[in-house]
Design a protein around this motif. Structure first.
Motif, PDB file in Angstrom:
ATOM      1  N   TYR A  56     -35.595 -10.364   8.129  1.00  0.00           N
ATOM      2  CA  TYR A  56     -36.309  -9.327   7.308  1.00  0.00           C
ATOM      3  C   TYR A  56     -37.820  -9.705   7.464  1.00  0.00           C
TER       4      TYR A  56
ATOM      5  N   GLN B 173     -37.725  -6.276   1.224  1.00  0.00           N
ATOM      6  CA  GLN B 173     -36.284  -6.407   1.710  1.00  0.00           C
ATOM      7  C   GLN B 173     -35.544  -7.794   1.132  1.00  0.00           C
TER       8      GLN B 173
ATOM      9  N   ARG C 139     -33.691   0.765   3.661  1.00  0.00           N
ATOM     10  CA  ARG C 139     -32.555   1.169   4.602  1.00  0.00           C
ATOM     11  C   ARG C 139     -32.077   0.334   5.613  1.00  0.00           C
ATOM     12  N   GLU C 140     -33.099  -0.427   5.917  1.00  0.00           N
ATOM     13  CA  GLU C 140     -32.594  -1.463   7.108  1.00  0.00           C
ATOM     14  C   GLU C 140     -31.535  -2.574   6.565  1.00  0.00           C
TER      15      GLU C 140
ATOM     16  N   ASP D 187     -27.653  -3.043   8.060  1.00  0.00           N
ATOM     17  CA  ASP D 187     -27.009  -4.357   8.909  1.00  0.00           C
ATOM     18  C   ASP D 187     -26.446  -5.286   7.859  1.00  0.00           C
TER      19      ASP D 187
END
Length: 285
Positions: A144, A149, A215-216, A220
């Protein structure tokens, strides 16, 4: 250690202080617990456990014992030294009040599970130290670049861990292990609340600017050490046969945080909620 300041927007110091202070107030001295004095270790008995329950204890001990790697990640990305300017240092110093307490509590979890394994006869002390060291010296990192994040990931991870401990304590046969899992799940719930507060504040302060980074994380997401423990996925499936193990259960709680943070939802926020919901449905069907 190489120091790098994480990118993306930071919260005002006052917001961080408020979240940290709220967290610290949830654990006054009279409510804290101690590995050496709060359990009757003579009652630990692995004969009360199934093979699957033993395997689950071994698995979560490795996860909790990797605490030095988790803590180092925050030291690296939120440094408290002269590698950052004074304003950033002030922000990171406020956050450090949380991370140092969080690390102490997570290390207590690792010690409790290690002590249980030895007391119950699951593993010998020397054997266990070596096996934990073999996993513990591996590097833990997260891919990140935005500060938000590093709060979104543990929001999901801490809630997923709490939920699993709750599931596991409902099935284990040793009352002492159930008692330990109650303590651990309560701590994880408190940790989740801090990260939820931070994500909520990010959404309130920065709105759409942090939706993409959040969202990222979900796009994952993997639980800690999924890429470093040999045979992780086979082991995860095995412990899921003993007690439900599904990190996507935590996604519902992320959606609640988003909904509470944003009164008038933008298209980006609506898309985020839809995306997280879809991930939850996809991985449970």
């Amino acid at each position: 250690m190489h120091r790098t300041q994480v990118g993306g927007a930071l919260l005002p110091v006052g917001d961080v202080n408020a979240a940290v202070s709220a967290f610290l107030r949830t654990s006054p001295p009279r409510l804290r617990w101690d590995v050496d004095f709060d359990f009757d270790w003579s009652g630990a008995d692995a004969n009360r456990l199934t093979d699957g329950e033993r395997s689950a204890v071994e698995f979560i001990t490795i996860i909790e014992d990797h605490l030095p790697g988790y803590f180092a990640l925050y030291e690296k990305n939120f440094p408290v030294d002269d590698s950052v300017d004074l304003e950033t240092f002030t922000h990171n110093r406020e956050l450090y009040h949380f991370t140092i307490r969080w690390a102490q509590e997570e290390d207590t979890h690792a010690r409790a599970l290690e002590r249980y394994q030895v007391a119950a006869g699951i593993a010998g002390a020397d054997e266990l130290r070596v096996s934990l060291a073999q996993e513990g010296h591996k590097t833990f990192d997260l891919p990140y670049t935005d500060a938000v994040q590093f709060f979104t990931y543990p929001l999901v991870q801490e809630k997923a861990t709490q939920i699993y401990y709750q599931h596991l304590r409902q099935v284990v046969g040793d009352p002492l292990l159930r008692e330990i899992l109650v303590r651990l799940s309560k701590d994880e719930a408190r940790h989740f609340s801090f990260f939820a507060d931070m994500v909520r504040l990010y959404l309130q302060r920065h709105g759409d600017a942090v939706v993409g980074p959040i969202r990222e994380v979900i796009a994952d997401f993997r639980m800690p050490l999924a890429d470093t423990i040999r045979g992780y996925w086979r082991w995860a499936l095995k412990i899921a046969d003993t007690a439900r193990y599904d990190h996507t259960e935590a996604y519902d709680h992320l959606i609640k945080v988003v909904n509470r943070a944003v009164d008038a939802k933008s298209d980006k926020v609506d898309e985020l909620i839809s995306f997280v919901t879809a991930c939850r449905v996809l991985q449970t069907t």
